[in-house]
Design a protein around this motif. Sequence first.
Motif, PDB file in Angstrom:
ATOM      1  N   LEU A  33      -5.972  -4.120  -2.950  1.00 46.92           N
ATOM      2  CA  LEU A  33      -6.937  -3.657  -3.951  1.00 46.92           C
ATOM      3  C   LEU A  33      -8.139  -3.089  -3.222  1.00 46.92           C
ATOM      4  O   LEU A  33      -8.613  -3.666  -2.236  1.00 46.92           O
ATOM      5  N   LEU A  34      -8.640  -1.939  -3.710  1.00 50.05           N
ATOM      6  CA  LEU A  34      -9.809  -1.301  -3.118  1.00 50.05           C
ATOM      7  C   LEU A  34     -10.893  -1.189  -4.182  1.00 50.05           C
ATOM      8  O   LEU A  34     -10.653  -0.660  -5.268  1.00 50.05           O
ATOM      9  N   VAL A  35     -12.080  -1.687  -3.867  1.00 57.02           N
ATOM     10  CA  VAL A  35     -13.238  -1.611  -4.758  1.00 57.02           C
ATOM     11  C   VAL A  35     -14.319  -0.802  -4.057  1.00 57.02           C
ATOM     12  O   VAL A  35     -14.682  -1.110  -2.912  1.00 57.02           O
ATOM     13  N   ILE A  36     -14.831   0.232  -4.720  1.00 54.93           N
ATOM     14  CA  ILE A  36     -15.873   1.087  -4.147  1.00 54.93           C
ATOM     15  C   ILE A  36     -17.081   1.059  -5.067  1.00 54.93           C
ATOM     16  O   ILE A  36     -17.003   1.446  -6.234  1.00 54.93           O
ATOM     17  N   ASP A  37     -18.210   0.634  -4.522  1.00 59.63           N
ATOM     18  CA  ASP A  37     -19.445   0.495  -5.277  1.00 59.63           C
ATOM     19  C   ASP A  37     -20.558   1.281  -4.552  1.00 59.63           C
ATOM     20  O   ASP A  37     -21.131   0.798  -3.580  1.00 59.63           O
ATOM     21  N   PRO A  55      -4.145   0.100  -6.132  1.00 58.90           N
ATOM     22  CA  PRO A  55      -5.118   0.130  -7.242  1.00 58.90           C
ATOM     23  C   PRO A  55      -6.537   0.236  -6.702  1.00 58.90           C
ATOM     24  O   PRO A  55      -6.898  -0.437  -5.734  1.00 58.90           O
ATOM     25  N   VAL A  56      -7.330   1.090  -7.346  1.00 57.97           N
ATOM     26  CA  VAL A  56      -8.704   1.346  -6.904  1.00 57.97           C
ATOM     27  C   VAL A  56      -9.641   1.180  -8.097  1.00 57.97           C
ATOM     28  O   VAL A  56      -9.365   1.691  -9.184  1.00 57.97           O
ATOM     29  N   ILE A  57     -10.725   0.465  -7.885  1.00 60.21           N
ATOM     30  CA  ILE A  57     -11.765   0.306  -8.900  1.00 60.21           C
ATOM     31  C   ILE A  57     -13.028   0.978  -8.385  1.00 60.21           C
ATOM     32  O   ILE A  57     -13.535   0.626  -7.312  1.00 60.21           O
ATOM     33  N   LEU A  58     -13.529   1.938  -9.149  1.00 63.25           N
ATOM     34  CA  LEU A  58     -14.731   2.680  -8.788  1.00 63.25           C
ATOM     35  C   LEU A  58     -15.874   2.278  -9.714  1.00 63.25           C
ATOM     36  O   LEU A  58     -15.685   2.154 -10.923  1.00 63.25           O
TER      37      LEU A  58
END
Length: 477
Positions: A173-177, A214-217
């Motif tokens: 999982l990749l989260v970019i903030d 899956p990526v959460i931006l």
Amino acid sequence: MAKQPKPEYRCTECGWTSAKWVGQCRECRAWGTVEEAAPPPLAQPGQTRSLAPRTSAEPISAVSAEVARARTTGVSELDRVLGGGIVPGAIVLLAGEPGVGKSTLLLDVAARAASDSRARGAGPVLYISGEESASQIRLRAERIGAIDDALLLAAETNLETILGHVDEQDPSLLVIDSIQTIHSSTSDGGIGGVTQVRTVTAQLIAAAKQRNLPVILVGHVTKDGGIAGPRILEHLVDVVCQFEGERHGRLRLLRAVKNRYGPTDEVGCFDLNDTGIVGLPDPSGLFLSNTRADTPGTCITVTLEGRRPMPTEIQSLVAATAGGSPRRTTSGLEHSRVAMMLAVMQARAGVDTSSMDVYVSTVGGARTCEPAADLAMALAMMSAALDRSTRLGLVAFGEVGLTGEIRTTTGVQRRLQEAARLGFTHALVPAVGADSLTPVAGITIIPVSNLGSAARLALTKPVNREMIDEELSSPDK
């Protein structure tokens, strides 16, 4: 000799075209979005040729659906909004106002996903921050209990470096903030500009689809509440979620504005407190006051947020005006709707508040604008004006017309079931369609046709069967 086509300039936001370059789009009024587009090729009959496909078409029954199976995030309220979980390769955009709790929510999601990935033997979770340092994130993680060895942190703003982290760690999982703080060296424009945001998002989508990652931006919002950046950003991603809530309140609502993998009418409820953010499968504790006293000026209704019934307590205070024009103050309700209910109360029920200050509010920061809350709103204000309390255990929902009639509303059955689950014993419902309702155990259904009938039943205690039968048999029904 064939005439060569002239260059064409197109807005990357709305698609508006122009024969020459301009700094501002004449259609959407965005600046810096007009770019030169490739001229259309000359039509030459017989020159079109086919290309060999990379993969052959196959029967739909032979296509594997396992790749598209949603995987739980560990946060049930987020899973509810996403449609059961996050799909591998999906791009989720989470937008919200500053300080609403986006980073806190995603840090908790990342820690839970990391624990689940470690148990399954999958890759770690990679959390990229372009706004805070890794030390600052560590302090927040300690406060909310989001410490896990499988959660990797990195403070980066360069897209190529982020993709290098992805190649090195192979995360699950990749989260970019946040997406507005990331830039690519292959694209022109400043950080957060239209060109940069579009380029960065397109390259992240390509990497996610290739890896089934899956990526959460995290996305910023404008002062009008819209998602900042080019409109095409919302079209590129698979899921767009809006995180809402009052800055000084505890309640947070998560809504899906766009969802390719699930419904868009689900709402997730969260409680933001000093120790972090907690999902609320039953948010009634925030929406209902703790006191059980028989106090005038309160009435409870059940609203629908998407498909989810949510109890809402409406409180009202009516006091003598000290001088000048009477005040009308609302919180959580539409001011125009409250003004209309006051006029109906005066004209149809004989309750005059023209010389009184009226304050109307919802409990717990809940916001409602659906007409089904009209009846409860009117009863709360009439209760305060007449100093007569509504009976404990009573809920009311229905739209109030200008003639004082109670109109039917959607989802009455679901509202009744939720009211019975919370322990309410009587429900005022619109008389139209009441015969088709399925009886709900533990709750007495009272059909009302006008505001006067509802007030006589709700503002008299206790409500008994003789009163109900007498009211239903009266001529003004």
